[in-house]
Motif scaffolding. Structure first.
Motif, PDB file in Angstrom:
ATOM      1  N   LYS A  74       0.814  -1.201   0.000  1.00  0.00           N
ATOM      2  CA  LYS A  74       0.000   0.000   0.000  1.00  0.00           C
ATOM      3  C   LYS A  74       0.851   1.256   0.000  1.00  0.00           C
ATOM      4  O   LYS A  74       0.390   2.324  -0.347  1.00  0.00           O
ATOM      5  N   ALA A  75       2.080   1.136   0.419  1.00  0.00           N
ATOM      6  CA  ALA A  75       2.998   2.270   0.456  1.00  0.00           C
ATOM      7  C   ALA A  75       4.297   1.847  -0.238  1.00  0.00           C
ATOM      8  O   ALA A  75       4.531   0.657  -0.438  1.00  0.00           O
ATOM      9  N   PRO A  76       5.132   2.783  -0.586  1.00  0.00           N
ATOM     10  CA  PRO A  76       6.404   2.404  -1.215  1.00  0.00           C
ATOM     11  C   PRO A  76       7.195   1.438  -0.332  1.00  0.00           C
ATOM     12  O   PRO A  76       7.117   1.485   0.894  1.00  0.00           O
ATOM     13  N   THR A  77       7.947   0.587  -0.959  1.00  0.00           N
ATOM     14  CA  THR A  77       8.749  -0.400  -0.247  1.00  0.00           C
ATOM     15  C   THR A  77       9.800   0.286   0.620  1.00  0.00           C
ATOM     16  O   THR A  77      10.450   1.225   0.192  1.00  0.00           O
ATOM     17  N   LYS A  78       9.938  -0.201   1.828  1.00  0.00           N
ATOM     18  CA  LYS A  78      10.990   0.314   2.708  1.00  0.00           C
ATOM     19  C   LYS A  78      12.267  -0.459   2.425  1.00  0.00           C
ATOM     20  O   LYS A  78      12.230  -1.599   1.978  1.00  0.00           O
ATOM     21  N   GLU A  79      13.368   0.156   2.701  1.00  0.00           N
ATOM     22  CA  GLU A  79      14.663  -0.465   2.459  1.00  0.00           C
ATOM     23  C   GLU A  79      15.254  -0.920   3.781  1.00  0.00           C
ATOM     24  O   GLU A  79      15.258  -0.174   4.756  1.00  0.00           O
ATOM     25  N   GLN A  80      15.741  -2.147   3.827  1.00  0.00           N
ATOM     26  CA  GLN A  80      16.351  -2.668   5.039  1.00  0.00           C
ATOM     27  C   GLN A  80      17.792  -2.192   5.111  1.00  0.00           C
ATOM     28  O   GLN A  80      18.558  -2.337   4.150  1.00  0.00           O
TER      29      GLN A  80
END
Length: 118
Positions: A74-80
């Protein structure tokens, strides 16, 4: 209504996931029931766990296809990433319970609204 089409089925035919019983009486006669008289589930033993089968052996392909599939984000992918934070900051956010990493992300977004990164 006529029930002439109905015929008793073997226990192994009653469920899509049931396995045929082995020999006369099957394995079921040797196993303790998983639920006691009060309806409570008993603790599983190593013998119980050995009798379990992987879902890949039992489930229909249509179910296997759906398992483990995540819907669109639903939101942009977060980066680990790996980040080092002071112990006091980390303890403070962890003390707030589940979702503490998301709260750190929100705090950093708020900071970026008021400041320009160098």
């Amino acid at each position: 209504m006529s029930w002439s089409f109905w015929k008793p089925r073997m226990a192994s035919e009653l469920s899509a996931f049931a396995r045929p019983m082995k020999g006369k009486g099957g394995d079921m006669t040797r196993r303790k029931p998983l639920i006691d008289k009060e309806g409570e589930v008993r603790e599983l033993t190593l013998e119980d766990l050995k009798a379990f089968h992987p879902i890949q052996e039992l489930a229909p392909p249509s179910l296997l296809k759906k398992l483990g599939v995540r819907g669109p984000q639903k939101a942009p992918t977060k980066e680990q990433i790996n980040i080092r934070l002071s112990k006091s900051v980390l303890e403070s956010f962890r003390a707030t319970g589940n979702g503490w990493q998301t709260r750190i992300d929100e705090a950093l977004k708020d900071w970026l609204k008021a400041h320009k990164p160098a």
